[in-house]
Design a protein around this motif. Structure first.
Motif, PDB file in Angstrom:
ATOM      1  N   HIS A 164     -24.615   7.077  -4.257  1.00 58.31           N
ATOM      2  CA  HIS A 164     -24.069   6.255  -5.344  1.00 58.31           C
ATOM      3  C   HIS A 164     -23.130   7.045  -6.248  1.00 58.31           C
ATOM      4  O   HIS A 164     -23.349   8.236  -6.468  1.00 58.31           O
ATOM      5  N   ARG A 165     -22.122   6.384  -6.764  1.00 57.66           N
ATOM      6  CA  ARG A 165     -21.247   6.970  -7.775  1.00 57.66           C
ATOM      7  C   ARG A 165     -21.116   5.991  -8.941  1.00 57.66           C
ATOM      8  O   ARG A 165     -21.292   4.787  -8.786  1.00 57.66           O
ATOM      9  N   ARG A 166     -20.762   6.547 -10.117  1.00 55.48           N
ATOM     10  CA  ARG A 166     -20.646   5.704 -11.303  1.00 55.48           C
ATOM     11  C   ARG A 166     -19.433   4.782 -11.227  1.00 55.48           C
ATOM     12  O   ARG A 166     -18.331   5.241 -10.909  1.00 55.48           O
ATOM     13  N   LEU A 167     -19.618   3.536 -11.600  1.00 61.27           N
ATOM     14  CA  LEU A 167     -18.473   2.615 -11.691  1.00 61.27           C
ATOM     15  C   LEU A 167     -17.578   3.000 -12.875  1.00 61.27           C
ATOM     16  O   LEU A 167     -16.363   2.829 -12.828  1.00 61.27           O
ATOM     17  N   ASP A 168     -18.200   3.502 -13.949  1.00 62.67           N
ATOM     18  CA  ASP A 168     -17.438   4.005 -15.098  1.00 62.67           C
ATOM     19  C   ASP A 168     -17.727   5.496 -15.190  1.00 62.67           C
ATOM     20  O   ASP A 168     -18.812   5.896 -15.620  1.00 62.67           O
TER      21      ASP A 168
END
Ligand code: HEM
Length: 247
Positions: free
Chosen positions: A163-167
Motif C-alpha cells: 500500500h501507498r498513501r493517496l495523499d
C-alpha cells in the motif's frame, strides 16, 4: 443507490458486490460497521438501517480527521439484493481518463464540481500497488522523481498488495493537500492526476489547493448529493438486523 448493498456477504446462493472488480481485496472495515450496528441494535432494535450507518460513519470519520461536518438526512432503507454486474459496470476505475470520469459521474447525476470535490476524499487512506502501477510506469503526467520513488516499492510485477498513501503529505488528516499534491503532479492514481492535466478540471483543483474552506464547502454539498442517490424509502427494502445478510 445508497442502500447498504455493498455490505452483503456472498454465500452459496448469492453473489454480491464485495467481490466486484473495484471492491475485491479493496473495500475494507466491514467489521467496524458490524460493531456500530450491534450497538445501535442493543438500544434501538430494528430502526436504524445499515445504509444510514454508512452515511453517518462517512461524515463522522471526516470530522474526526479534521474535515468539515454536515447534516445527514436519515431514513434510508437496506436493499434485499446486490448486483456484482452493476458494481462492475458503474464503479469508476483508477485507470479512467478525465472524460471517462466525467461521464461516469454524470450518469449518477454528479457534476464536474462534484467529481473534483469528492475525489478530495483521497486526502486520506491508502491504495494498492496494482491500482497505481500503470500510472507510475506508463504515464507522463507525473513528477518523475515521485514516479521513481514509487517504482522502488511497487515493481513492474509482484507486490500487488503493498500500500501507498493517496495523499503523500498528510495521509491521516482531512485537508487540501490532495489538491496541492496534484499541482506538483504527485497524484497517486491516474484518475487523481487526470483532474490536473491541462483540461477542464484544472481551475477547480487550483481553487481547492489555494483555499481549503472552498474545498470543504463543496465537499459537504457533494457528499450530501452522493449519499442521497437512489435511496430506498417507505416500504421498499428493509432494516437489516445484520448488515451482512438479508433478514
Ligand atoms: C473519482 C473516482 C474514484 C476512483 C477511480 C477511486 C479509486 C480508488 C482506488 C483505486 C483506491 C485504492 C483501492 C485499493 O487499493 O484497494 C481508492 C481508495 C479510497 N477512496 Fe477512492 N476513488 C474514487 C472516488 C472516491 C470518492 C468519491 C470517495 C469518497 C467520497 C473515495 C474515497 C476513498 C478512500 C477514503 C480511499 C482509501 C481507502 C482505504 O485506505 O482503505 N474515492 N479509491
Amino acid at each position: 443507490g445508497c442502500d447498504g448493498s455493498i455490505l452483503l456477504d456472498d454465500d452459496s446462493t448469492f453473489i454480491g458486490e464485495k467481490t466486484a472488480l473495484a471492491n475485491n481485496n479493496s473495500a475494507r472495515g466491514f467489521e467496524f460497521v458490524d460493531d456500530i450496528k450491534a450497538e445501535v441494535e442493543k438500544t434501538c432494535p430494528g430502526v436504524v438501517s445499515c445504509a444510514d450507518i454508512l452515511a453517518i460513519a462517512a461524515r463522522d470519520s471526516t470530522v474526526v480527521l479534521g474535515g468539515p461536518s454536515w447534516k445527514v438526512k436519515l431514513g434510508r432503507r437496506d436493499s434485499i439484493t446486490a448486483s456484482r454486474a452493476d458494481a462492475n459496470k458503474f464503479i469508476p476505475a483508477p485507470s479512467f481518463t478525465l472524460s471517462a470520469l466525467k461521464s461516469n459521474f454524470h450518469a449518477q447525476g454528479l457534476s464536474l464540481k462534484d467529481l473534483v470535490a469528492l475525489s478530495g476524499a483521497h486526502t486520506i487512506g491508502l491504495a494498492r500497488c496494482t491500482t497505481f502501477r500503470a500510472h507510475i510506469y506508463n504515464d507522463s503526467n507525473i513528477d518523475p522523481s515521485f514516479a521513481k520513488s514509487l517504482q522502488h516499492k511497487c515493481p513492474r510485477t509482484g507486490k500487488d498488495d503493498i500500500h501507498r498513501r493517496l495523499d503523500l503529505r498528510t495521509p491521516i488528516s482531512f485537508d487540501n493537500f490532495y489538491f496541492r499534491n496534484l499541482l506538483k503532479k504527485k497524484g497517486l492514481l491516474r484518475s487523481d492526476q487526470e483532474l490536473f492535466n491541462g483540461k477542464s478540471a484544472d481551475s477547480l483543483v487550483k481553487k481547492y489547493a489555494a483555499d481549503s474552506s472552498k474545498f470543504f464547502q463543496q465537499f459537504t454539498k457533494s457528499m450530501n448529493k452522493m449519499s442521497n442517490i437512489k435511496p430506498l424509502t417507505g416500504n421498499s427494502g428493509q432494516i437489516r438486523i445484520n448488515c451482512r445478510k438479508v433478514n
